[in-house]
Motif scaffolding. Structure first.
Motif, PDB file in Angstrom:
ATOM      1  N   LEU A  23      -5.441   5.433   1.755  1.00 12.21           N
ATOM      2  CA  LEU A  23      -4.453   4.827   1.362  1.00 12.21           C
ATOM      3  C   LEU A  23      -5.255   4.011  -0.622  1.00 12.21           C
ATOM      4  O   LEU A  23      -5.746   3.050  -0.292  1.00 12.21           O
ATOM      5  N   VAL A  24      -3.699   2.774  -1.107  1.00 12.70           N
ATOM      6  CA  VAL A  24      -4.019   3.333  -2.032  1.00 12.70           C
ATOM      7  C   VAL A  24      -2.809   1.644  -2.505  1.00 12.70           C
ATOM      8  O   VAL A  24      -2.123   1.770  -1.686  1.00 12.70           O
ATOM      9  N   GLY A  25      -3.631   1.678  -3.291  1.00  8.68           N
ATOM     10  CA  GLY A  25      -2.627   0.167  -3.995  1.00  8.68           C
ATOM     11  C   GLY A  25      -0.963  -0.212  -4.504  1.00  8.68           C
ATOM     12  O   GLY A  25      -0.739  -0.802  -5.017  1.00  8.68           O
ATOM     13  N   ALA A  26      -0.830   1.220  -5.245  1.00  4.02           N
ATOM     14  CA  ALA A  26       0.484   1.495  -6.153  1.00  4.02           C
ATOM     15  C   ALA A  26       0.347   3.087  -6.331  1.00  4.02           C
ATOM     16  O   ALA A  26      -0.442   3.905  -5.843  1.00  4.02           O
ATOM     17  N   MET A  27       2.215   3.278  -6.091  1.00  4.34           N
ATOM     18  CA  MET A  27       2.393   4.950  -6.625  1.00  4.34           C
ATOM     19  C   MET A  27       1.520   4.939  -7.912  1.00  4.34           C
ATOM     20  O   MET A  27       2.055   4.508  -8.896  1.00  4.34           O
ATOM     21  N   LYS A  28       0.658   6.404  -8.360  1.00  3.21           N
ATOM     22  CA  LYS A  28       0.611   7.738  -8.707  1.00  3.21           C
ATOM     23  C   LYS A  28      -1.278   6.657  -8.918  1.00  3.21           C
ATOM     24  O   LYS A  28      -1.743   7.107  -9.687  1.00  3.21           O
ATOM     25  N   GLN A  29      -1.567   5.742  -8.173  1.00  2.00           N
ATOM     26  CA  GLN A  29      -3.424   5.939  -7.813  1.00  2.00           C
ATOM     27  C   GLN A  29      -3.730   6.568  -7.420  1.00  2.00           C
ATOM     28  O   GLN A  29      -3.242   6.441  -6.159  1.00  2.00           O
ATOM     29  N   VAL A  30      -4.629   6.880  -7.886  1.00  2.00           N
ATOM     30  CA  VAL A  30      -5.419   7.592  -7.254  1.00  2.00           C
ATOM     31  C   VAL A  30      -6.936   7.407  -6.989  1.00  2.00           C
ATOM     32  O   VAL A  30      -7.539   6.284  -7.389  1.00  2.00           O
ATOM     33  N   PRO A  31      -7.377   7.999  -5.611  1.00  2.00           N
ATOM     34  CA  PRO A  31      -8.308   6.993  -5.085  1.00  2.00           C
ATOM     35  C   PRO A  31      -9.803   6.696  -6.210  1.00  2.00           C
ATOM     36  O   PRO A  31      -9.793   8.195  -6.283  1.00  2.00           O
ATOM     37  N   ASP A  54      -1.677  23.768  -6.074  1.00  2.00           N
ATOM     38  CA  ASP A  54      -2.157  21.871  -5.963  1.00  2.00           C
ATOM     39  C   ASP A  54      -1.522  21.041  -5.995  1.00  2.00           C
ATOM     40  O   ASP A  54      -0.149  21.091  -6.455  1.00  2.00           O
ATOM     41  N   ARG A  55      -1.251  19.569  -5.215  1.00  2.00           N
ATOM     42  CA  ARG A  55      -0.360  18.726  -4.703  1.00  2.00           C
ATOM     43  C   ARG A  55      -0.738  18.057  -4.471  1.00  2.00           C
ATOM     44  O   ARG A  55      -2.115  17.424  -3.972  1.00  2.00           O
ATOM     45  N   GLN A  56      -0.131  16.673  -5.358  1.00  2.00           N
ATOM     46  CA  GLN A  56      -0.524  15.535  -5.229  1.00  2.00           C
ATOM     47  C   GLN A  56       0.923  14.248  -4.684  1.00  2.00           C
ATOM     48  O   GLN A  56       1.783  15.201  -4.977  1.00  2.00           O
ATOM     49  N   VAL A  57       1.185  13.603  -3.458  1.00  2.11           N
ATOM     50  CA  VAL A  57       2.250  12.800  -3.053  1.00  2.11           C
ATOM     51  C   VAL A  57       1.460  11.807  -2.862  1.00  2.11           C
ATOM     52  O   VAL A  57       0.622  11.636  -2.400  1.00  2.11           O
ATOM     53  N   TRP A  58       2.240  10.807  -3.012  1.00  3.88           N
ATOM     54  CA  TRP A  58       2.193   9.200  -2.531  1.00  3.88           C
ATOM     55  C   TRP A  58       3.827   8.863  -1.364  1.00  3.88           C
ATOM     56  O   TRP A  58       4.726   9.136  -2.443  1.00  3.88           O
ATOM     57  N   ARG A  59       3.510   8.480  -0.373  1.00  2.00           N
ATOM     58  CA  ARG A  59       4.411   8.313   0.457  1.00  2.00           C
ATOM     59  C   ARG A  59       4.279   6.436   0.306  1.00  2.00           C
ATOM     60  O   ARG A  59       3.200   6.055   0.697  1.00  2.00           O
ATOM     61  N   SER A  60       5.743   5.614   0.469  1.00  3.25           N
ATOM     62  CA  SER A  60       6.019   4.123   0.885  1.00  3.25           C
ATOM     63  C   SER A  60       5.077   4.127   2.423  1.00  3.25           C
ATOM     64  O   SER A  60       5.582   5.139   2.774  1.00  3.25           O
ATOM     65  N   LEU A  61       4.760   3.264   2.744  1.00  2.00           N
ATOM     66  CA  LEU A  61       4.721   2.789   4.504  1.00  2.00           C
ATOM     67  C   LEU A  61       5.658   3.441   4.942  1.00  2.00           C
ATOM     68  O   LEU A  61       5.046   3.456   6.503  1.00  2.00           O
ATOM     69  N   ASP A  62       6.926   2.436   4.661  1.00  2.00           N
ATOM     70  CA  ASP A  62       8.049   3.242   5.267  1.00  2.00           C
ATOM     71  C   ASP A  62       8.403   4.189   5.070  1.00  2.00           C
ATOM     72  O   ASP A  62       9.665   4.812   5.793  1.00  2.00           O
ATOM     73  N   ASP A 104       0.940  -1.494   0.150  1.00  2.00           N
ATOM     74  CA  ASP A 104       0.262   0.671   0.191  1.00  2.00           C
ATOM     75  C   ASP A 104       1.209   1.344  -0.144  1.00  2.00           C
ATOM     76  O   ASP A 104       2.272   1.404   0.431  1.00  2.00           O
ATOM     77  N   TRP A 105       0.131   1.959  -0.406  1.00  2.00           N
ATOM     78  CA  TRP A 105       0.727   4.244  -0.517  1.00  2.00           C
ATOM     79  C   TRP A 105       0.068   4.585   0.132  1.00  2.00           C
ATOM     80  O   TRP A 105      -1.462   4.309   0.031  1.00  2.00           O
ATOM     81  N   VAL A 106       0.627   5.806   0.926  1.00  2.00           N
ATOM     82  CA  VAL A 106      -0.477   6.622   1.108  1.00  2.00           C
ATOM     83  C   VAL A 106      -0.480   8.462   0.697  1.00  2.00           C
ATOM     84  O   VAL A 106       0.190   8.349  -0.221  1.00  2.00           O
ATOM     85  N   TYR A 107      -1.848   7.903  -0.196  1.00  2.72           N
ATOM     86  CA  TYR A 107      -2.082   8.858  -0.856  1.00  2.72           C
ATOM     87  C   TYR A 107      -2.768  10.253  -0.173  1.00  2.72           C
ATOM     88  O   TYR A 107      -3.558  10.338   0.377  1.00  2.72           O
ATOM     89  N   ILE A 108      -2.143  11.334  -1.198  1.00  2.00           N
ATOM     90  CA  ILE A 108      -2.512  12.865  -0.465  1.00  2.00           C
ATOM     91  C   ILE A 108      -2.517  13.567  -1.240  1.00  2.00           C
ATOM     92  O   ILE A 108      -2.231  14.252  -2.070  1.00  2.00           O
ATOM     93  N   SER A 109      -3.784  14.860  -1.323  1.00  2.00           N
ATOM     94  CA  SER A 109      -4.112  15.721  -2.070  1.00  2.00           C
ATOM     95  C   SER A 109      -3.812  16.683  -1.388  1.00  2.00           C
ATOM     96  O   SER A 109      -5.457  16.519  -0.694  1.00  2.00           O
ATOM     97  N   SER A 110      -3.832  17.633  -1.467  1.00  2.00           N
ATOM     98  CA  SER A 110      -3.891  19.411  -1.114  1.00  2.00           C
ATOM     99  C   SER A 110      -4.015  20.248  -1.649  1.00  2.00           C
ATOM    100  O   SER A 110      -3.537  20.199  -2.759  1.00  2.00           O
TER     101      SER A 110
END
Length: 326
Positions: free
Chosen positions: A318-326, A145-153, A115-121
């Protein structure tokens, strides 16, 4: 649409070159970990990439633009203002108690491997822009405008942000830098103590020597833990109570985030005369974002009540892949 003209250069008073250089280098370092950290006493600046360093340090202007000719780097909009005298210490405990009660009803969506953490702001900045030809200086407000993906670690990530020089499609946030209270990962947040006294002690210890003082830094660090992150449900009550334990905390009954949403804020005025607000929905106390308000005129000519920085969390998932949008 035409592109913005390049920022005009102008001479800075003695010492201001180093001021901007130090601030920018701090932002570049923080952009791999906690992009919305805004150092107290330093007027917030529009986020810049490293390639803009020479232009900004030489000119003292915090505007950058994309390399193409079709798209402006930044969206200009009217500066936000707020009551510079807003905020009262009365009612802090009552507000936090209500926030804790609501937070206790929330449930976690557990993360799974991969999983990846996705934040749009969205964020806004207000600053002074100078013109070398006319000597004119004017206040400018920008939005990004901002979109960021982070791995769980927290070791890997991806950023797409308007108004920042970056490669088409975004840029990597892979840094190899470990998570911290000022740049928390999902895994890091899950390991934090939920006892407010223990958590506050850790924040003071981990941020010793930073900011304008231990209390100012501790309050802004609570904002870091709430901001571009994905705290577990059990941590939210601890964060609220931790913020309330810091001396000087206020309640602002009406605070507006970068998306224009009205909420209630836990706030604190730092030693530089900046009111740092953590904004929550008035009904369910969802964290909306933050803003910084001048409580007195600053040395650059901005007036008391100017909102120098604001941020709004638009989506957190939480999303299943980097660059994936909910």
């Amino acid at each position: 649409m035409t592109s913005l003209p390049p920022p005009p250069a102008r001479d800075l008073p003695p010492g201001r070159h180093e001021f901007h250089k130090e601030r920018l280098m701090t932002q570049i370092d923080n952009d791999t970990r906690t992009p919305y950290r805004r150092p107290f006493l330093l007027r917030p600046a529009f986020a810049l990439s490293a390639v803009a360093l020479v232009a900004v340090v030489g000119a003292g202007i915090v505007v950058t633009q994309r390399g193409d000719d079709a798209t402006p780097a930044v969206a200009f909009e009217p500066a936000q203002t707020a009551d510079p005298n807003a905020g009262t210490p009365d009612g802090v405990a009552q507000l936090v108690n209500r926030m804790v009660l609501v937070a206790a009803t929330r449930e976690d969506k557990p993360a799974t491997a991969g999983d990846w953490v996705y934040i749009s702001s969205k964020s806004t900045d207000t600053f002074i822009r100078g013109n070398a030809d006319t000597g004119e200086e004017k206040q400018v407000a920008t939005a990004s405008d901002r979109q960021v993906w982070r791995s769980l670690d927290g070791a890997r990530g991806w950023l797409i942000q308007s108004g920042v020089d970056q490669k088409e499609g975004g840029e990597t946030l892979d840094s190899g830098v470990g998570a911290s209270v000022n740049g928390p990962s999902y895994d890091f947040l899950a390991e934090l103590p939920t006892d407010p006294g223990v958590l506050l002690a850790k924040i003071y210890k981990d941020t010793e020597g930073q900011g304008n003082g231990p209390d100012s830094q501790a309050f802004s660090t609570v904002g870091d833990l709430l901001g571009e992150s994905y705290p577990p449900a059990a941590l939210y009550p601890a964060l609220y109570r931790t913020a309330a334990k810091i001396p000087g905390v206020l309640v602002v009954d009406d605070a507006v985030d970068a998306a224009g949403r009205h909420g209630v804020a836990l706030a604190r005025v730092d030693e530089g005369g900046v009111r740092y607000e953590l904004i929550f929905d008035k009904k369910d106390y969802t964290y909306l974002g933050q803003r910084q308000v001048l409580t007195r005129d600053d040395s650059d000519g901005m007036k008391a009540g100017t909102v120098t920085f604001s941020m709004a969390i638009l989506d957190r998932a939480l999303v299943g892949a980097m660059k994936q949008v909910p």
